[in-house]
Motif scaffolding. Structure first.
Motif, PDB file in Angstrom:
ATOM      1  N   UNK C 287     -24.499  21.430  -3.751  1.00  0.00           N
ATOM      2  CA  UNK C 287     -24.862  22.840  -3.646  1.00  0.00           C
ATOM      3  C   UNK C 287     -24.369  23.425  -2.313  1.00  0.00           C
ATOM      4  N   UNK C 290     -20.514  23.558  -2.126  1.00  0.00           N
ATOM      5  CA  UNK C 290     -19.864  24.598  -2.938  1.00  0.00           C
ATOM      6  C   UNK C 290     -20.074  25.964  -2.297  1.00  0.00           C
ATOM      7  N   UNK C 291     -21.255  26.147  -1.733  1.00  0.00           N
ATOM      8  CA  UNK C 291     -21.461  27.428  -1.059  1.00  0.00           C
ATOM      9  C   UNK C 291     -20.579  27.526   0.179  1.00  0.00           C
ATOM     10  N   UNK C 294     -17.117  29.090   0.144  1.00  0.00           N
ATOM     11  CA  UNK C 294     -16.873  30.525   0.058  1.00  0.00           C
ATOM     12  C   UNK C 294     -17.337  31.306   1.276  1.00  0.00           C
ATOM     13  N   UNK C 420     -13.632  18.214   2.383  1.00  0.00           N
ATOM     14  CA  UNK C 420     -12.247  18.492   2.772  1.00  0.00           C
ATOM     15  C   UNK C 420     -11.879  19.922   2.427  1.00  0.00           C
TER      16      UNK C 420
ATOM     17  N   UNK D 172      -6.537  17.777  -0.611  1.00  0.00           N
ATOM     18  CA  UNK D 172      -7.698  17.791  -1.504  1.00  0.00           C
ATOM     19  C   UNK D 172      -7.438  16.959  -2.748  1.00  0.00           C
ATOM     20  N   UNK D 569     -15.067  27.036  -9.525  1.00  0.00           N
ATOM     21  CA  UNK D 569     -15.784  26.551  -8.346  1.00  0.00           C
ATOM     22  C   UNK D 569     -16.020  27.688  -7.364  1.00  0.00           C
ATOM     23  N   UNK D 570     -14.978  28.524  -7.224  1.00  0.00           N
ATOM     24  CA  UNK D 570     -15.167  29.675  -6.336  1.00  0.00           C
ATOM     25  C   UNK D 570     -16.272  30.576  -6.859  1.00  0.00           C
ATOM     26  N   UNK D 572     -18.650  29.761  -8.764  1.00  0.00           N
ATOM     27  CA  UNK D 572     -19.927  29.063  -8.598  1.00  0.00           C
ATOM     28  C   UNK D 572     -20.405  29.189  -7.159  1.00  0.00           C
ATOM     29  N   UNK D 573     -19.456  29.033  -6.235  1.00  0.00           N
ATOM     30  CA  UNK D 573     -19.816  29.178  -4.826  1.00  0.00           C
ATOM     31  C   UNK D 573     -20.407  30.547  -4.556  1.00  0.00           C
ATOM     32  N   UNK D 574     -19.745  31.569  -5.071  1.00  0.00           N
ATOM     33  CA  UNK D 574     -20.276  32.919  -4.877  1.00  0.00           C
ATOM     34  C   UNK D 574     -21.610  33.085  -5.558  1.00  0.00           C
ATOM     35  N   UNK D 576     -23.808  30.796  -6.402  1.00  0.00           N
ATOM     36  CA  UNK D 576     -24.884  30.063  -5.737  1.00  0.00           C
ATOM     37  C   UNK D 576     -25.280  30.767  -4.452  1.00  0.00           C
ATOM     38  N   UNK D 577     -24.277  31.286  -3.747  1.00  0.00           N
ATOM     39  CA  UNK D 577     -24.597  31.939  -2.483  1.00  0.00           C
ATOM     40  C   UNK D 577     -25.360  33.236  -2.720  1.00  0.00           C
TER      41      UNK D 577
END
Lengths: 114, 463, 487, 633
Positions: C287, C290-291, C294, C420, D172, D569-570, D572-574, D576-577
């Motif tokens: 979690x 992943x945050x 961004x 990474x 990566x 994933x991006x 998801x990142x947004x 989740x944030x």
């Protein structure tokens, strides 16, 4: 006509069953509480409180007599003395308030809240 | 029992001193009187004495409570230097009343007969009614006095009814007499006794402002001049808890199972109302009133979980609480007087804005006292809470502990609002001035709080 | 005595600093921190690698209640003592670059914080531990709220209340445990020595409750998902030295607590709830990572990365394996070094450009070979490249988690990839690419800045290349502790 | 003792070189940078040669120190010298040295010259750790370390955002593989309690073929190989990696690093032999990679991209060889490929150098007149990779195909198709670059020149090796397979049937004939299209249809990854944030809000009216009394 018999006060008191005293003083006490609850005039509230104290006095005297124990009656004197002191202070406070707001209606005294 | 006599005499002496032109001597004289009383208190140390035809009983616990009460009074008086400058004030009367009320407090602490309890409560209360209304021209003060008086008298009535019922049930007013009645009639105590216990407790819970008999507290604390609020919230509470402890631990311990549940419920209610309501306040003084309710709740935990630890916990907690409360009021008094707003003195949280910068000492004193009240470690308040919690744990009442913990989290919230205002907000630039003696008192209280926070073992073994 | 002086020296120094308002206050603070480092280093160097407590002190505190003012250093403490000793002077030095208002208060708070941390890591009495655990919060709270950013008041306040909330449950648990102890033949006498808690026979139900009380306290402190929401905001709003203290040392208190209390005291609770706790920790890794991918604010990005890393440490501890524990210990050291370095780099960049936003930076490497190298080293440590400090820790931790549960281990391993991704993204967006208006002129490291980063870089490689100099020290204590876990 | 010292010296030299050039970046004079770093590489080469010549046939282990030890697990920092590591050592240091020398000429004028050479040394250091380590964790150090260097060197020109992105992508994607590798190591630890090769292989021989645990281990390790050696699905980073300077492409992305996966599998041959299922999987992935990459190579126009796809494709062949347990054939192809692919890249570098950094073959042409030496060497390299006898590539590729033929005819057929494509795209590249008319700008034409000696010398050496490399392992039991035989003793023991298939000579010659014909045929086809018909690939903007479009755009695999993985994933990142944090924090703040709201309500109880207060008291007393006396609980 029965011959008047010399009866001591404790005996006189004991002619009435203890429970009656209990009931009467409780009733008096509750009347006092109701007076406090329903009245808005500070003096009448105060009088109701005095009524409550007197209910206590009655009860104490009754118990004292039934038990033949003087402590209860001593307590009553204390209560009366203290009540007098309370009256002095209480009336002074009421007078002070009357001077400031020209009323002794406790309903008007609700500036302090929340 | 010399202090009772001494304080009464000193009170009268002070009234006469009021005739003197110069008011300068009053403050030091009062302080000396209190110290003299304090010194004589310790004459009975280590022994148990009955005085005045078994009306009063002194033991180490009573002496410790008396010490706390006298110490609090000493600090309050020491912080009262503003009376000298105030034209309206009549310091001689105030000081005399304070000394008289101390007599009442000591009687409440060391009573052996319920008559003394009643008389002590009344002496203390009547003096307080007057002091609450001492700011005669302020409607707030008037209102506070009337509310306190009417409700206090009402509560006294209830208490008396309770005492009368107890008398009816047991035939005695003597604390230890009631105890032996309870023990000898363990399986058949009368309904009168139970009713008496409840009513007596309610009357006394009123004095220590436990919910739901707390309603007078915020209003009266708010309206009363700050100095007397400090006195009320410390001396009255300490004496009240000492009295409660005595009746509960001596007379009623035999029927613990009868009252502990009720007391536990009231404890939680007190904690809840005190802490939660304090959150929304804008006035610091009013917040302190709710805070005092919440602390009554913590102290009640100690009584609810009555056991071997309770004594020590109550003493420590009362001391910690009194020190912190008086320091807090001490700072409030200075700050509110120098930060007047349209309503007169400013007793709101925003009065403290930027205080740490203008007067780091006051800021620090206040911060320590808030930390102590919040029960943060390194302060006496933490150990107070800790000891209270251990009493509950000792009895195995963990649910009350968890509830108390939740509530102290809420407590941190409102205590820290002051710290935030002082340290992190910008305020007026002019410095806040404090008189030297005033400063020493605050410093001493703060150091004591910190020392007890570091070395709580110092008080160990006294009770 | 050594342990006691480790605690007292910063207190005395800080109090003196408060009293003298000289402009040399910075230097004095640094001097005190260096002396403390020397003491810590001495403790580490002379520490005998066995399972015993060393450098003990023991005084009565509340003697009648069996509560003692006692402390000492064992194999688990010693790394954290070293970490605290090492990082504090660096954090102090790192603050030199900016003029802080009321410097004497500022630097003395750092030293008070250090004292409290030393206390936490060396306390042998449960209540002494609790005392320091809470006390550590106060200086850092003041640091953060006094010198922080715009939203500092609300943010730090939340942080304070949230963490205290958690630790109060621990207090309840400690009081409970305290009452379960007893001295044979003396009813009513209890002990609050941590070791005595280890030997308690608690019912499984009680263990469950105590487990949660401890878990919540430490999970909020570290933080573990989902108790983490105070963290990014606090890290961002705090002044960087406070952020460093928080992330570099203070969150280790949580991990340390797990190792010191949760594992040996409530093994049965761990048996029941360990899977859930590990799952939460591992969830946090993914979690947070992943945050972090961004984020545009460097500090926030590092905050989330720290959150992800600490999740792995927690999972490693919950794995109850020697690998996991050893990994957690060495990773605490490594993470402290890396995250302090990274926050310092962010601070340097912010100091020069007045921006922490990646989209406003770029091309910094053009004029800053030194900064680039140090940044790269710290970053490599952070992404756990072999031969850097991060690898040793993550290798052992992942190994531990994997041994505990293969699937959780695999998911936790995603940190290798995601770490990474976000770290390189941060590096690239700030250091590489075309320069922006803000990074047009950018001075390379000053002397003081280099002196902060150099020791960190040395440590990155030292731990990475020869981790046994630390692992060997902690091993006996860890193995000893594990005996209680499998009881 | 002697060997111990030599072992540690091998990686030490490049590390020293790195330290000097790296720490002294911008301080070491430019004229010294090249010699220092090249000397470091050459010194390692020399030591490797010494070890090789003194090699007794028995593996030698040298332990430096105990690196990580926890409980019973000891991970030593130690080296193992055996046939396999010696071969790899010679390739890495040999080709590496040549490329170092070449780089002096190629990079001299770059402002980051010192840094570049330092990175090359660092790469060499990690690569040497990778191949000499005596356990999987040391291999993993090198494994990750070369990934790092690859990252640093791909993004060497770090002002260019695309280059940086390519570098990041490489790192990566490698990391994805590394995770598999790491998990594989964990399984090794749980299964064998050790990470040491000798321990593991010794114990492994006691396992049965098809063991589940071994299957999991080998699959996980292969995931690592997929990343490092650019196999489907983790291959897309390699073409992008061409953003780095050309010597890097030659050294890292053709000759050495990308073959680490093959090295690893050959090293673990016992485990793989124990798991036929894994070998099947490898075979499928390998042939798919070989053909897919080759087909993309057919239409690429960037000189380095063509070579990159060719590398991917050739790596596929190597894995194909491994998948049929022809481990030594795989290694053979690694060796020859190192020669000719390095040669081709360096040649391409020479061309790019001459063309002022132009890489598009549509803008080249006719360069053979201007760059004769480059042309000749490039031509030799092309012939070698195309598989035309008797050059190196022919022998190695043919050996693989022969083994595949025995194992599975369909795979062999597909391999042949790939081989045809290889030949076609390589000759297409050659013709478009060196033949026909020059299609570049005037400025470029003016600037055309043959490269300096530092660059051409390595070309010549590599060209010789490309031509003669086949001699290492001539069909019918060459030197190499004999040399490597001891490595496969374990495999032969656990699964004798996987080995020992001798191809009879007639089949062998037939197969050779077929593949030679295919290669030459493709070359002729390329000749017809690009020389006879002068065809030039359409410009970028041209409309392409159907399959051509698909292939030209590399099957849209990058786009697919973007849509299927990166963007989710991006997002998801947004999400989740913005939402996850909001909800979790909302709960936390919600509690605070509830307390405040409760406070706001509770305080209203405090109405200020005495009447209410007294009422509340009386009411409470009543409740207490009723509950206490009348409610039973």
């Amino acid at each position: 006509m029965q011959p008047t018999q010399q009866v001591s006060i404790p005996e006189l008191i004991q002619q009435v069953p203890l429970n009656y005293y209990l009931i009467v003083s409780t009733a008096l006490f509750v009347i006092g509480i109701i007076g406090v609850l329903t009245r808005r005039n500070a003096i009448i509230i105060f009088m109701s409180i005095e009524l409550m104290l007197n209910a206590v006095n009655l009860l104490l005297i009754a118990f004292s007599s039934y038990r033949s124990d003087s402590a209860g009656q001593v307590f009553v004197f204390f209560i009366m003395a203290v009540a007098a002191a309370e009256v002095a202070v209480g009336l002074a406070i009421i007078v002070m308030i009357y001077r400031n707001i020209r009323s002794i209606d406790v309903g008007l005294l609700n500036k302090l809240k929340w | 029992m010399l202090p009772i006599i001494l304080l009464s005499v000193f009170g009268i002496v002070l009234l006469f001193m009021g005739f003197l032109k110069s008011k300068v001597l009053l403050l030091p004289a009062t302080l000396v009187f209190i110290l003299a009383a304090l010194a004589t208190t310790f004459m009975d140390w280590g022994k148990t004495y009955l005085y005045f035809q078994n009306m009063l009983l002194t033991n180490n616990l009573a002496i410790l409570f008396t010490t706390i009460v006298l110490l609090s009074a000493f600090m309050v008086v020491a912080l009262s230097n503003s009376f000298i400058e105030d034209e309206q004030a009549q310091p001689a009367e105030y000081y005399a009343l304070l000394l008289f009320s101390l007599v009442g407090a000591i009687m409440m602490i060391s009573f052996e007969n319920l008559i003394m309890l009643f008389v002590g409560v009344e002496i203390l209360s009547v003096a307080m009614y007057v002091l609450a209304g001492s700011d005669k021209h302020s409607p707030r003060s008037n209102e506070a006095a009337l509310k306190y008086f009417l409700m206090g008298a009402f509560a006294t009535g209830i208490m008396l009814f309770g005492i009368a019922l107890l008398y009816g049930a047991t035939g005695t007013f003597v604390v230890s007499g009631i105890k032996s009645y309870v023990y000898t009639n363990a399986y058949g105590v009368s309904l009168l006794l139970y009713m008496g216990i409840i009513l007596l407790l309610i009357g006394m819970l009123f004095k220590v402002s436990a919910a739901p008999f707390h309603f007078w507290t915020p209003d009266v604390y708010d309206g009363t001049p700050g100095l007397f609020t400090a006195f009320m919230s410390t001396v009255v509470k300490t004496a009240g808890f000492a009295a409660l402890f005595r009746v509960l631990s001596v007379s009623f311990v035999g029927v613990y199972s009868f009252w502990w549940g009720t007391l536990a419920a009231l404890t939680c209610l007190t904690l809840l109302i005190g802490n939660v309501t304090a959150v929304y306040q804008t006035s610091f003084k009013r917040m302190m009133a709710y805070s005092s309710i919440s602390h009554a709740g913590y102290l009640l935990i100690g009584l609810t979980a009555l056991g071997t630890q309770t004594k020590q916990a109550l003493v420590f907690y009362s001391l910690a609480y009194s020190l912190a409360t008086i320091s807090a009021f001490g700072v409030l008094l200075v700050v509110s007087r120098q930060r007047q707003d349209t309503n007169g003195v400013n007793e709101n949280f925003d009065a403290f804005n930027g205080l740490a910068r203008q007067n780091p000492l006051l800021g620090f004193v206040m911060a320590v006292s808030m930390l102590s009240l919040a029960g943060i470690p390194l302060t006496a308040g933490f150990w107070g809470k800790f000891m209270i919690f251990t009493t509950a744990a000792d009895k195995g009442i963990y649910w009350i502990l968890v509830f108390a913990v939740l509530m102290s989290t809420v407590g941190i919230y409102y205590y820290f609002r002051v710290i935030i205002a002082m340290y992190f907000r910008e305020g007026a630039a002019e410095p806040v001035k404090v008189a030297p003696f005033y400063r020493y008192v605050l410093i001493a209280a703060t150091i004591l709080t910190l020392v007890l926070g570091l070395a709580p073992g110092l008080l160990e073994g006294l009770v | 005595m050594l342990t006691l002086s480790l605690i007292l020296l910063p207190v005395v120094a800080a109090t003196l600093l408060l009293l003298i308002k000289s402009p040399a206050v910075k230097t004095l603070a640094l001097g005190a921190a260096l002396v403390e480092l020397a003491l810590a280093a001495y403790a580490f160097a002379t520490f005998k690698a066995d399972a015993q407590m060393q450098f003990e002190f023991d005084y009565p505190w509340i003697a009648g209640a069996g509560i003692r003012f006692s402390g000492g250093i064992d194999g688990i403490s010693v790394l954290l003592v070293l970490l605290t000793g090492l990082l504090t002077p660096l954090i102090t030095l790192s603050a030199f670059g900016r003029e802080y208002d009321r410097p004497s208060t500022f630097y003395s708070l750092i030293l008070y914080m250090q004292a409290a941390l030393m206390g936490v890591f060396t306390a042998r009495d449960a209540f002494l531990f609790y005392l320091f655990f809470e006390a550590a919060l106060i200086p850092v709270y003041f640091l953060a709220a006094m010198w922080g950013g715009e939203k500092r008041i609300a943010v730090t306040f939340k942080f304070f209340i949230y963490t205290i909330f958690g630790s109060l449950f621990m207090l309840v648990a400690l009081v409970y445990l305290y009452y379960q102890t007893g001295v044979p033949g003396k009813p009513g006498v209890h002990s609050s020595a941590i070791v005595d808690f280890y030997n308690l026979n608690l019912t499984p139900a009680a263990q469950g409750w105590v487990f949660w009380a401890f878990f919540i306290a430490f999970a909020i402190k570290m933080p573990v998902f989902p108790f983490h929401t105070w963290q990014p905001d606090t890290y961002v709003e705090s002044p960087t030295p406070a952020t460093m203290l928080l992330s570099g040392i203070m969150l280790k208190m949580g991990v340390y607590g797990l190792i010191r209390f949760l594992l040996p005291i409530v093994p049965a609770g761990l048996e029941t709830w360990g899977l859930l706790a590990t799952t939460l920790s591992v969830t946090g890794i993914v979690y947070g990572s992943i945050i972090a991918i961004r984020q545009r604010d460097m500090k926030r990005l590092i905050a989330y990365s720290s959150f992800a890393h600490v999740g792995l440490m927690a999972a490693g501890v919950f794995s109850q394996t020697a690998n996991g524990l050893q990994g957690a210990l060495i990773q605490m050291l490594a993470h402290g070094i890396n995250v302090v370095g990274l926050f310092f780099v962010a601070e340097i960049i912010f100091g020069r450009t007045n921006s922490r936003f990646l989209d406003q930076l770029g091309g910094i490497t053009r004029t800053t070979p030194k900064l680039t190298v140090y940044f790269m080293i710290l970053l490599l440590g952070s992404v756990a490249l072999p031969l850097t400090n991060g690898f040793v820790g993550e290798f052992l931790l992942l190994n531990g988690v994997f041994a505990y549960n293969n699937w959780l281990g695999a998911v936790a391993g995603l940190t290798i990839i995601l770490g990474a991704v976000y770290m390189l993204r941060m590096f690239q967006k700030s250091m590489f690419g075309p320069t922006s208006a803000r990074t047009e002129t950018f001075d390379d490291l000053s002397g003081a800045e280099s002196w902060v980063l150099l020791p960190l870089a040395v440590m990155v490689f030292w731990i990475g290349i020869y981790p046994n100099s630390f692992l060997k020290v902690t091993e006996p204590a860890v193995l000893n502790l594990l005996q209680y876990v499998v009881k | 003792m002697q060997t111990d010292l030599l072992c540690s010296l091998i990686p030490l030299f490049p590390l020293i070189g790195f330290a000097i050039n790296g720490l002294g970046f911008r301080k070491v004079p430019a004229s010294l940078v090249g010699p220092i770093s090249s000397a470091a590489a050459l010194a390692s080469f020399a030591v490797s040669l010494m070890l090789f010549s003194g090699f007794s046939g028995q593996p030698v282990k040298a332990t430096l120190f105990d690196w990580i030890s926890v409980g019973s697990l000891h991970i030593n920092f130690s080296f193992q010298i055996d046939q396999l590591s010696l071969l790899m050592l010679l390739i890495v240091t040999g080709v590496g040295s040549l490329i170092h020398i070449y780089s002096i000429g190629y990079m001299k004028h770059d402002e980051g010259f010192g840094k570049f050479m330092a990175f090359l040394n660092l790469f060499l250091f990690f690569m040497l750790l990778l191949v000499t380590g005596s356990n999987y964790v040391i291999m993993f150090i090198g494994w990750e370390g070369v990934g790092l260097c690859s990252y640093l060197l791909i993004g060497f020109w770090n002002k260019n955002v695309n280059y940086n992105n390519a570098a990041r992508k490489a790192f990566v994607m490698n990391r994805i593989g590394d995770l598999g590798f790491l998990l594989g190591i964990f399984l090794l630890i749980t299964t064998f309690g050790s990470v040491e090769y000798t321990d593991i292989f010794e114990q492994a021989t006691r396992f049965a073929v098809g063991d589940k645990m071994i299957l999991a281990i080998t699959l996980l390790l292969f995931v690592g190989a997929m990343g490092k050696s650019a196999q489907i699905p983790l291959y897309t980073w390699l073409p992008d990696a061409m953003a780095g300077p050309t010597p890097v492409s030659a050294l890292i992305h053709a000759a050495t690093m990308v073959t680490a996966g093959i090295y690893m599998i050959v090293r673990s041959n016992v485990l793989y032999t124990l798991s036929p299922v894994t070998l099947e999987v490898i075979g499928v992935i390998a042939i798919a990679t070989a053909i897919l990459a080759a087909s993309i190579g057919l239409l690429q126009n960037d000189i380095k991209k063509v070579l990159a796809y060719s590398t991917v494709s050739q790596l596929g062949y190597m894995f194909l060889g491994l998948s049929v347990a022809a481990y030594s054939s795989g290694m053979f192809h690694v060796i020859t490929h190192a020669f000719f692919k390095a040669l081709l890249f360096l040649g391409a570098g020479s061309v790019i150098h001459a063309m002022s950094d132009e890489q598009d073959i549509r803008n080249m042409g006719g360069l053979r007149k201007h760059l004769p030496l480059t042309f000749i060497t490039f031509l030799l390299g092309t012939i070698a990779i195309a598989g035309i006898p008797p050059f190196a590539g022919f022998f190695s590729k043919d050996e693989i195909l022969a083994h595949v033929f025995l194992h599975n005819k369909a795979l062999w057929g597909l391999g042949l198709v790939g081989s045809a494509m290889t030949s076609f795209y390589m000759f297409r590249l050659l013709f478009l670059t060196f033949f026909g008319e020059f299609r570049g700008t005037e400025a470029q034409r003016h600037h055309l020149h043959e490269s300096p000696a530092t660059m051409t010398l390595p070309l010549i050496v590599l060209a010789v090796l490309s031509v003669a490399g086949g001699l290492l392992n001539l069909p019918g039991g060459g030197w190499l397979s004999h040399f490597m035989e001891p490595l496969f003793a374990g495999s032969a023991q656990v699964s004798p049937e996987a080995f020992g298939h001798e191809i009879d000579h007639s089949t062998e010659y037939m197969l050779m004939g077929i593949s030679t014909a295919v290669a030459i045929g493709s070359a002729i086809a390329a000749y017809v299209v690009y020389i006879s018909r002068h065809a030039v690939p359409a410009p970028e903007s041209a409309e392409r249809s159907g399959i051509a479009k698909l292939v030209y755009n590399k099957y849209f695999v990058d786009e697919l990854y973007e849509i299927a993985i990166v963007r989710p994933i991006r997002a998801l990142g947004d999400a989740l944030y913005n939402f996850g944090e909001f909800i979790i924090d909302g709960i936390v703040n919600g509690v605070a809000w509830i307390v405040r709201a409760a406070s706001a309500q509770l305080r209203l109880l405090q109405s200020g009216s005495i009447g209410f207060y007294v009422f509340a008291m009386v009411f409470s007393i009543a409740v207490i009394v009723i509950v206490r006396f009348f409610v039973r609980f």
